[in-house]
Write a protein that holds these residues in place. Sequence first.
Motif, PDB file in Angstrom:
ATOM      1  N   CYS A  16      51.855  31.760  43.245  1.00  0.00           N
ATOM      2  CA  CYS A  16      50.784  31.960  42.175  1.00  0.00           C
ATOM      3  C   CYS A  16      50.581  30.488  41.203  1.00  0.00           C
ATOM      4  O   CYS A  16      51.542  29.569  41.312  1.00  0.00           O
ATOM      5  N   GLU A 109      42.249  34.283  33.796  1.00  0.00           N
ATOM      6  CA  GLU A 109      41.218  34.732  34.704  1.00  0.00           C
ATOM      7  C   GLU A 109      39.631  34.791  34.152  1.00  0.00           C
ATOM      8  O   GLU A 109      38.703  34.302  34.738  1.00  0.00           O
ATOM      9  N   SER A 112      38.711  31.085  33.288  1.00  0.00           N
ATOM     10  CA  SER A 112      38.136  30.778  34.441  1.00  0.00           C
ATOM     11  C   SER A 112      36.868  31.049  34.704  1.00  0.00           C
ATOM     12  O   SER A 112      35.760  30.653  35.144  1.00  0.00           O
ATOM     13  N   GLN A 164      31.111  34.326  41.105  1.00  0.00           N
ATOM     14  CA  GLN A 164      32.552  34.463  40.281  1.00  0.00           C
ATOM     15  C   GLN A 164      33.101  35.829  40.458  1.00  0.00           C
ATOM     16  O   GLN A 164      34.270  36.065  40.533  1.00  0.00           O
ATOM     17  N   ALA A 167      34.787  35.504  43.523  1.00  0.00           N
ATOM     18  CA  ALA A 167      36.292  34.918  43.273  1.00  0.00           C
ATOM     19  C   ALA A 167      37.258  35.647  42.825  1.00  0.00           C
ATOM     20  O   ALA A 167      38.256  35.909  43.093  1.00  0.00           O
ATOM     21  N   GLY A 170      38.483  38.032  45.208  1.00  0.00           N
ATOM     22  CA  GLY A 170      39.285  37.392  46.161  1.00  0.00           C
ATOM     23  C   GLY A 170      40.582  36.691  45.693  1.00  0.00           C
ATOM     24  O   GLY A 170      41.126  36.206  46.095  1.00  0.00           O
ATOM     25  N   GLN A 172      40.723  34.346  43.515  1.00  0.00           N
ATOM     26  CA  GLN A 172      40.746  32.918  43.505  1.00  0.00           C
ATOM     27  C   GLN A 172      40.772  32.390  42.121  1.00  0.00           C
ATOM     28  O   GLN A 172      40.881  31.167  42.215  1.00  0.00           O
ATOM     29  N   LEU A 173      40.835  33.214  40.972  1.00  0.00           N
ATOM     30  CA  LEU A 173      40.717  32.642  39.863  1.00  0.00           C
ATOM     31  C   LEU A 173      42.266  32.730  39.125  1.00  0.00           C
ATOM     32  O   LEU A 173      43.000  33.836  39.377  1.00  0.00           O
ATOM     33  N   ASN A 176      46.065  27.136  37.224  1.00  0.00           N
ATOM     34  CA  ASN A 176      46.267  25.941  38.208  1.00  0.00           C
ATOM     35  C   ASN A 176      47.096  24.729  37.896  1.00  0.00           C
ATOM     36  O   ASN A 176      47.206  23.806  38.609  1.00  0.00           O
TER      37      ASN A 176
END
Length: 178
Positions: A16, A109, A112, A164, A167, A170, A172-173, A176
Amino acid sequence: MNNTTASSEDIYPLKCGYDLPVFGLKDGSFNIIHISALASIAISLCSVVIVMVLSFSDKNRKLFFSRAKKERFIVYLAICDGFFNLFHGIDHLHYFIGKDHPRPKELCELYSFGQMIFVNAQHLLVNIVAINVYMMMYFNKNLNFGRLDWKLLVWAFGVPLLAQIGAVLGGQLGPNGT
């Protein structure tokens, strides 16, 4: 000779975003990155406030949607920039104070989610401004965005919102490393 094959964990060892190191902590550039980012964000937010105050300060002005398209575009772009910078600024401040990724993951999240909606909305608005200017200059045609600019607003805010949501669904947020 070793005949072992690389597993997917060897190729993709991170599970992650929290496994990623926070950018700049190891090499000493962390404070420079976040202080300069926060300063830029503050300047941009001040510009947004100035634009909004000047756009709505005159009591004798027409109702917002009866104003010229160029005046409405400026306000829409300022709204996008303002909200993007709010989300981005809080995110940087969170990193700067905590010297770690924002936790819990849902908070990261949310940062993001907000950043991506408003930066993409701003890109789509600039895209529409460019198309509108092109149509006016080369075809002498003024694009109609519908009553209360509904077509423009659905394009600029609806598309990023749906992207979004996809996202989020999924997974995806989140963190990073930056």
